[in-house]
Scaffold this active site. Structure first.
Site, short mmCIF file in Angstrom:
data_model
loop_
_atom_site.label_atom_id
_atom_site.label_comp_id
_atom_site.label_asym_id
_atom_site.label_seq_id
_atom_site.Cartn_x
_atom_site.Cartn_y
_atom_site.Cartn_z
N VAL A 168 -47.75 14.62 56.75
CA VAL A 168 -47.34 13.28 55.80
C VAL A 168 -45.56 13.42 56.56
CG1 VAL A 168 -46.92 13.53 53.83
CG2 VAL A 168 -48.44 13.82 53.89
N HIS A 169 -45.65 11.89 56.50
CA HIS A 169 -43.65 11.36 56.06
C HIS A 169 -43.22 12.57 54.76
CE1 HIS A 169 -40.56 9.47 56.98
NE2 HIS A 169 -40.61 9.39 58.45
#
Length: 338
Positions: free
Chosen positions: A229-230
């Site tokens: 995930v960013h």
């Protein structure tokens, strides 16, 4: 007070500013006036349509400060993927091989382009101003969509998915894209995502490799991006994980970000919300924060408010809360704990 409501055409200038500030990879929020205008008009038509089964309807919501009139966030629901164009994902599953002569069985992780997730409701377009990240307003922006689904179940599929933006560096470099997509398009990651927002993911997806991509053959940096995930997408992930969403074996075709999924019957805000009769109360001995919505369509509204909620009986709501919801004393609302 902030309230979530359906988007209107007059929101276009402010919406474009939100698009400029949104995270790279949120392709459903393009920084383009005409494309945003089309999305707004499409959303207005979706709210107005008489729908008995989910199709290509797109419900676009904005989060507005009712005092200043400023928009501070937006989010969407696509009723059913694959209706207007194929919904592509990468399936991440082992590719098994064996040699009977050597008595060896081996499974190699492989990514395969697929359309397995067609026909599911898609949450997308989540964006909120940076100063409101990890506040109750973020919960409102994300979860009020689920209350809308609870109010209008015939408009949506029995399962819901969302793609969380995958990892990219501060300068917009995606190791996953560089290892795969870059070889087929000769475009930087940010430009590929921009084109997806302006046009469609389909034309790019159709040029992606049609055969399995063996994960061990990818650079280590690209492998590390699969399901990652960013940092700026972590809140969107966390909110839905608390709702009962889980990761599955599918990742985004461009940045390798994870896909979350949940059955309607397992989503907290849907199963735990209840209908109550709203009663105006100038003073409330508040015991906690709650997400409250009406069950409207084009006039749908949702807010976060501090209340004292009993398991049964009417729901005492302050006058400004009733006004924000657009309901009168004695009308029904939907409520769930924040």
């Amino acid at each position: 007070m902030l309230a979530l409501r359906p988007v209107q055409l007059t929101d276009l200038p402010q919406l474009q500013q939100l698009a400029r500030d949104s995270l790279v990879g949120v392709t459903s929020l393009p920084d383009d006036t005409e494309r945003l205008r089309e999305k707004i008009l499409d959303s207005c038509a979706s709210f107005a349509a008489d729908v008995q089964n989910p199709g290509g309807e797109n419900y676009f919501f904005v989060l507005q400060d009712l005092v200043s009139g400023r928009l501070v966030g937006c989010s969407e629901i696509l009723a059913s993927t694959g209706c207007n164009e194929p919904f592509y994902s990468l399936r991440n599953r082992p590719f098994s091989s064996e040699s009977r002569e050597l008595n060896i069985q081996h499974g190699v992780p492989a990514l395969s382009l697929c359309q397995d997730l067609n026909g599911q409701t898609l949450l997308r377009g989540f964006h909120i101003d940076a100063e409101r990240v990890r506040t109750p307003e973020s919960e409102l922006l994300s979860r009020a969509r689920l209350l809308f689904i609870a109010a209008h179940p015939q408009r949506f599929a029995e399962s819901v998915i969302t793609e969380i933006v995958g990892f990219s560096s501060e300068d917009g470099q995606s190791p996953f894209w560089d290892a795969i997509g870059q070889h087929f398009f000769d475009l930087p990651y940010t430009e590929a995502e921009r084109l997806c927002g302006l046009q469609s993911r389909t034309f790019l997806a159709e040029l992606m490799p049609q055969y399995p991509i063996y994960v061990p053959m990818l650079p280590a940096a690209a492998q590390a991006c699969i399901g990652r995930v960013h940092p700026d997408g972590q809140e969107a992930f966390d909110i839905l994980e608390r709702e009962g969403f889980e990761t599955n074996n599918y990742v985004d075709i461009f940045d390798g970000g994870p896909t979350l999924h949940a059955r309607i019957a397992n989503i907290r805000s849907i199963t735990q919300s209840r209908i109550a009769v709203a009663r105006q109360a100038p003073q409330i001995d508040a015991r906690g924060r709650y997400l409250v919505s009406n069950d409207g369509l084009g006039n749908y509204r949702a807010i976060v408010v501090e209340l004292d909620v009993n398991a049964e009986g009417p729901l005492a709501v302050p006058p400004d809360g009733l006004a924000a919801l657009g309901v009168r004393d004695g009308e029904r609302v939907r409520v769930v704990a924040l």
